[in-house]
Design a protein around this motif. Structure first.
Motif, short mmCIF file in Angstrom:
data_model
loop_
_atom_site.label_atom_id
_atom_site.label_comp_id
_atom_site.label_asym_id
_atom_site.label_seq_id
_atom_site.Cartn_x
_atom_site.Cartn_y
_atom_site.Cartn_z
N UNK A 267 -23.19 -57.96 60.42
CA UNK A 267 -21.75 -58.14 60.53
C UNK A 267 -21.21 -56.97 61.35
N UNK A 268 -20.65 -57.25 62.51
CA UNK A 268 -20.13 -56.20 63.37
C UNK A 268 -18.61 -56.26 63.33
N UNK A 269 -18.00 -55.15 62.89
CA UNK A 269 -16.56 -55.15 62.73
C UNK A 269 -15.93 -53.79 62.94
N UNK A 270 -14.84 -53.58 62.23
CA UNK A 270 -13.95 -52.44 62.44
C UNK A 270 -13.84 -51.61 61.17
N UNK A 271 -13.25 -50.45 61.31
CA UNK A 271 -12.92 -49.62 60.18
C UNK A 271 -11.41 -49.73 59.99
N UNK A 272 -10.91 -49.83 58.79
CA UNK A 272 -11.54 -49.50 57.52
C UNK A 272 -12.31 -50.65 56.87
N UNK A 273 -12.36 -51.81 57.52
CA UNK A 273 -12.98 -52.99 56.92
C UNK A 273 -14.45 -52.79 56.57
N UNK A 274 -15.25 -52.20 57.46
CA UNK A 274 -16.68 -52.07 57.19
C UNK A 274 -16.94 -51.17 55.98
N UNK A 275 -16.22 -50.07 55.87
CA UNK A 275 -16.37 -49.19 54.71
C UNK A 275 -15.90 -49.87 53.43
#
Length: 164
Positions: free
Chosen positions: A105-113
């Motif tokens: 899953x390749x995404x953004x912060x703060x979502x990945x954390x």
């Protein structure tokens, strides 16, 4: 099932004229750094089944680099649940749907954390999720799926097999 949460690499600070933030691309330096980072992790990650990415340019480019370096011949798909500011629980159905394959899953912060914390049952993820960070988890099946931490790999840092 193994899940790899990947934050996109560093993007150009300038927004292309006439376009929005979603069009910001990876910097040339980030592309080189991400390729080297993913190459160092490819053996540890093993074969990948499906790569899902936020549809924003910088995440698609990051996913393409990972796919190329890992010699992944499977699918690479944009998925709305990985857009910035989408609630982390939105991805639960995706994880259930693809429970039989290794998933990136390749995404953004703060979502990945936040997603890592959600899956691990933590209040917050204890490490920074800087651009290019990979967080690896393993899903164990049962009545309720459980996720186990495998490793944390931030670019230019030692890979951690334990987090505190």
């Amino acid at each position: 099932m193994r899940i790899f949460l990947v934050r996109h690499g560093d993007a150009d600070a300038e927004i292309p004229e006439g376009l929005g933030d979603e069009a910001r691309a990876l910097t040339a330096k980030a592309r080189a750094n991400m390729a080297a980072h993913f190459a160092a992790l490819s053996e540890r990650m093993g074969p990948l089944g499906l790569i899902l990415t936020s549809p924003l340019v910088r995440t698609v480019q990051t996913a393409q680099l990972l796919s190329f370096v890992a010699k992944h011949e499977g699918l690479l798909r944009a998925h709305r649940s990985l857009l910035p500011d989408v609630p982390v629980g939105t991805v639960d159905s995706v994880l259930s749907e693809h429970a039989d394959e290794n998933l990136v899953l390749v995404g953004h912060q703060p979502t990945m954390g936040a997603l890592a914390a959600h899956l691990l049952g933590m209040q917050s993820f204890p490490k920074p999720v800087n651009p290019g960070t990979v967080i690896a988890l393993e899903r164990t099946e049962g009545e309720t799926p459980h996720y186990k931490f495998l490793f944390y790999a931030a670019p230019n840092q030692q890979v951690l097999d334990v987090i505190q």
